[in-house]
Design a protein around this motif. Structure first.
Motif, mmCIF file in Angstrom:
data_model
loop_
_atom_site.group_PDB
_atom_site.id
_atom_site.type_symbol
_atom_site.label_atom_id
_atom_site.label_comp_id
_atom_site.label_asym_id
_atom_site.label_seq_id
_atom_site.Cartn_x
_atom_site.Cartn_y
_atom_site.Cartn_z
ATOM 1 N N ALA A 113 0.833 -1.201 0.000
ATOM 2 C CA ALA A 113 0.000 0.000 0.000
ATOM 3 C C ALA A 113 0.868 1.251 0.000
ATOM 4 C CB ALA A 113 -0.939 0.002 1.207
ATOM 5 N N ILE A 114 1.955 1.225 0.750
ATOM 6 C CA ILE A 114 2.870 2.369 0.772
ATOM 7 C C ILE A 114 3.523 2.553 -0.591
ATOM 8 C CG2 ILE A 114 5.019 3.244 1.779
ATOM 9 C CD1 ILE A 114 4.126 1.872 4.418
ATOM 10 N N ALA A 115 3.860 1.449 -1.253
ATOM 11 C CA ALA A 115 4.460 1.532 -2.583
ATOM 12 C C ALA A 115 3.494 2.112 -3.605
ATOM 13 C CB ALA A 115 4.913 0.135 -3.039
ATOM 14 N N ALA A 116 2.186 2.012 -3.344
ATOM 15 C CA ALA A 116 1.180 2.546 -4.268
ATOM 16 C C ALA A 116 0.957 4.042 -4.082
ATOM 17 C CB ALA A 116 -0.145 1.803 -4.080
ATOM 18 N N TYR A 119 -6.803 0.436 -0.318
ATOM 19 C CA TYR A 119 -5.935 -0.433 -1.103
ATOM 20 C C TYR A 119 -6.497 -1.856 -1.151
ATOM 21 C CZ TYR A 119 -1.702 -2.867 -2.625
ATOM 22 O OH TYR A 119 -0.808 -3.643 -3.318
ATOM 23 N N LEU A 120 -6.838 -2.390 0.004
ATOM 24 C CA LEU A 120 -7.339 -3.759 0.068
ATOM 25 C C LEU A 120 -8.735 -3.877 -0.526
ATOM 26 C CD1 LEU A 120 -5.987 -4.592 3.614
ATOM 27 C CD2 LEU A 120 -5.220 -5.607 1.462
ATOM 28 N N LEU A 121 -9.561 -2.867 -0.305
ATOM 29 C CA LEU A 121 -10.889 -2.885 -0.909
ATOM 30 C C LEU A 121 -10.776 -2.845 -2.431
ATOM 31 C CD1 LEU A 121 -13.964 -2.803 -0.618
ATOM 32 C CD2 LEU A 121 -13.814 -0.319 -0.363
ATOM 33 N N SER A 122 -9.890 -2.013 -2.945
ATOM 34 C CA SER A 122 -9.707 -1.916 -4.399
ATOM 35 C C SER A 122 -9.230 -3.239 -4.979
ATOM 36 C CB SER A 122 -8.715 -0.801 -4.728
ATOM 37 O OG SER A 122 -9.181 0.448 -4.271
ATOM 38 N N GLN A 123 -8.356 -3.908 -4.257
ATOM 39 C CA GLN A 123 -7.871 -5.206 -4.711
ATOM 40 C C GLN A 123 -9.021 -6.185 -4.892
ATOM 41 O OE1 GLN A 123 -5.409 -7.420 -1.883
ATOM 42 N NE2 GLN A 123 -4.077 -8.048 -3.572
ATOM 43 N N MET A 162 -6.283 2.998 -8.382
ATOM 44 C CA MET A 162 -5.533 2.816 -9.613
ATOM 45 C C MET A 162 -4.403 1.808 -9.469
ATOM 46 S SD MET A 162 -7.096 4.388 -11.902
ATOM 47 C CE MET A 162 -5.914 4.254 -13.236
ATOM 48 N N ALA A 163 -4.047 1.466 -8.242
ATOM 49 C CA ALA A 163 -3.057 0.417 -8.036
ATOM 50 C C ALA A 163 -3.553 -0.922 -8.558
ATOM 51 C CB ALA A 163 -2.716 0.294 -6.547
ATOM 52 N N PHE A 164 -4.867 -1.019 -8.772
ATOM 53 C CA PHE A 164 -5.451 -2.254 -9.293
ATOM 54 C C PHE A 164 -6.270 -1.997 -10.560
ATOM 55 C CE2 PHE A 164 -4.755 -2.933 -4.783
ATOM 56 C CZ PHE A 164 -4.024 -4.109 -4.815
ATOM 57 N N GLY A 165 -5.962 -0.904 -11.272
ATOM 58 C CA GLY A 165 -6.666 -0.619 -12.510
ATOM 59 C C GLY A 165 -8.158 -0.450 -12.296
#
Length: 593
Positions: A337-340, A354-358, A467-470
């Protein structure tokens, strides 16, 4: 939704295609469906595509119009592109694609920069003219889409993400003292054009940068939010305002259904996302999908709001998915998540998004989300104190007291002596409050929060994590016409009854009262507020690395004091001061800095 990148040379050299390709590749998660590079002498443009409108190759980017001698790389969505296409077709323009990208080029050719006023949506783009050598960088009114750049006498690089610019090299990566002050004081909000790095800047929201072939850059503000009211506005009844708000929000939600893929909802269970769900159901959205997330509780603080999200999902018979993350899963996902993060973002719910988007990205490519309602409609607890400020006072002192994470003296005590600096955050707030267009302290605060804090905290957070997961996130509460309407509503109608009063009353004709009258909630991630066990170990390990110690940023005795009693170091907005410093250090290390 996509990632864009480019290099503009001012020294008569050819643009480096490899550099642009590397920057574009660094944004592959923003655009997993395709890539493209276009090079023309001293200019090169790259693109990573997330296919939402016109899924065919006809809408591939960079989009080049050889007849008009123009090209564009674009990140975002123009919701009224069908209407603009019809108008431009009537003017004689011919189209080869069905998406919104080509509309930008034709509109710019027809109307020049005035085309920006006609775009309804979220966007950041680079548009160039073949023959004049001019390049235009533009960002939407409320900064929903990001645009970062580096600039020197020889060249400019730009990208949708700050880490992508680092791939190009030749960046001054020393910390920007003014940005550091904002990060540690102004609730981690670093206003444009600054970023935490001295050599990287970001285009302000509602701005247009004209880049000449010589390297001269002209920056203009093409949209500004004003809290001005006519006599008619002041006299309008509460019921009339309520009706106008609901009508404008209905329009906004419908606009954000424009896509060639289904649109879902991130459903927290609060008023804002519940109202969006209700309006989508009211609009007849078929097979509506909703998504919620929850975490483990800490002490008496709950880690989920399933009761309310379940209520809404049942009420509208949505296809609902709940994601529950145990503490171990949360900790395991923190580095990713930090890398995103394009910039260090301290808010606890970054990891939640982050996790919800995944999870959501496995089922949906576009979602609507409720960000912005609290800023636009006065939902935060720090607004009521500002309504009592005397007309003879600008309200800056009150705002600092209720919003800032720490005062200037505490910040100076936290930093090593070599980082002594002016009170940049107070100076920034004072300058912003002094701008014309808002005559009361509460209006000045809501204008600042809507155009600055919202942009560089909640909105940036959602963009980066989705956007980390399109996954494309659309924010109907930030439709600029709705925002302009809300700015005209007298503050008393917004901050009354615990905040968002006019929005709550407008919602009563759409969603169940139990959701409207519930206590205000947040996207809860208690483990990152009350640092215990493995989470505290993670923070300690991060701050004990050789990189952290050699950076010479924080006084070690202050770090040790926070590590000894994390619960005693909580900000006025209920965040962890220890997590704030650890997150900055973790972000710097993640990016090799």
């Amino acid at each position: 939704m996509c990632g864009i990148a480019g290099e503009l040379r001012f020294d008569q050299k050819f643009a480096d295609i490899r550099v642009v390709a590397d920057m574009a590749e660094a944004q592959s998660r923003r655009g997993p469906d395709g890539e493209g590079i276009f090079s023309m002498g001293s200019r090169c443009f790259g693109h990573r595509r997330l296919s939402i409108m016109d899924l065919s190759q006809r809408a591939h980017q960079p989009f080049i119009d050889n007849l008009l001698g123009m090209g564009v790389v674009f990140n975002g969505a123009i919701y009224n592109h069908h209407e603009l296409r019809a108008e431009l077709t009537g003017m004689g323009y011919q189209f080869v694609s069905n998406g919104d990208t080509e509309v930008i080029i034709k509109a710019w050719h027809a109307w020049g920069p005035k085309a920006l006023d006609r775009f309804l949506g979220m966007f950041a783009f680079a548009l160039w003219e073949r023959d004049s050598g001019m390049t235009f960088l533009a960002r939407d009114r409320l900064g929903i889409k990001p645009l970062y750049y580096t600039l020197n006498e020889q060249r400019m690089h730009f990208a949708s993400s700050l880490p992508a610019l680092l791939k190009a090299g030749d960046v001054d990566t020393s910390l920007d003292p003014q940005a550091l002050h904002h990060y540690l004081t102004f609730h981690a909000v670093v206003p444009a054009p600054h970023t935490i790095l001295r050599g990287v800047r970001k285009l302000p929201p509602g701005s247009l940068m004209t880049v000449h072939p010589t390297g001269k850059c002209d920056l203009t503000e093409w949209w500004r939010l004003e809290f001005k009211r006519s006599e008619e506005d002041e006299a309008r009844s509460f019921d009339d305002w309520k009706s106008e708000v609901l009508a404008a929000l209905r329009t906004s939600v419908k606009r954000r259904l424009v896509a060639d893929v289904p649109v879902g909802v991130l459903l927290s269970g609060g008023l804002d996302s519940s109202l969006i769900t209700g309006l989508l159901a009211e609009a007849g959205t078929a097979d509506l999908r909703t998504y919620s997330i929850g975490f483990e509780s800490v002490d008496s603080e709950a880690g989920d709001e399933y009761h309310y999200s379940d209520l809404i999902a049942r009420h509208y018979a949505t296809t609902h998915e709940k994601l529950h993350i145990p503490a171990a899963g949360l900790l395991q996902s923190l580095p990713d998540a930090i890398a995103a993060m394009a910039e260090p973002m301290v808010s606890h719910d970054c990891i939640a998004f982050y996790l919800l988007s995944q999870a959501v990205s496995k089922h949906s490519r576009v979602v609507q989300s409720g960000q912005g309602a609290d800023e636009v409609f006065g939902g935060y607890h720090w607004y009521p104190p500002l309504t009592d400020v005397s007309p003879s006072s600008d309200g800056v002192d009150v705002y600092r007291r209720v919003f800032f994470d720490r005062n200037h003296e505490e910040l100076c005590a936290l930093l090593e002596p070599g980082w002594a600096m002016e009170d940049a955050s107070s100076r920034f707030v004072s300058a912003h409050f002094a701008k014309p267009g808002a005559d009361s302290a509460i209006d000045r605060a809501m204008r600042l929060d809507t155009t600055v804090m919202l942009v560089d905290d909640p909105v940036k957070r959602v963009d980066n994590m989705t956007m980390a997961f399109g996954l494309e996130a659309r924010v109907p509460f930030l439709d600029h016409e709705l925002v302009e309407l809300a700015a005209r509503i007298p503050a008393r109608h917004k901050v009354a009854q615990g905040g968002k009063y006019v929005l709550k009353e407008a919602a009563r004709s759409v969603i169940p009262a139990e959701v409207i009258d519930r206590p205000k909630g947040y996207f809860p991630v208690p483990a990152l507020k009350y640092l215990r066990g493995e989470f505290l170990d993670y923070v300690r390990d991060t701050l004990d690395t050789s990189a952290a110690r050699s950076r010479g940023l924080f006084r070690r005795e202050e770090i040790d004091r926070m590590l000894a009693a994390p619960d005693s170091h909580i900000t006025p907005l209920r965040g962890s001061k220890l997590w704030q410093v650890a997150l900055l250090e973790a972000w710097l290390q993640t990016n090799g800095l």
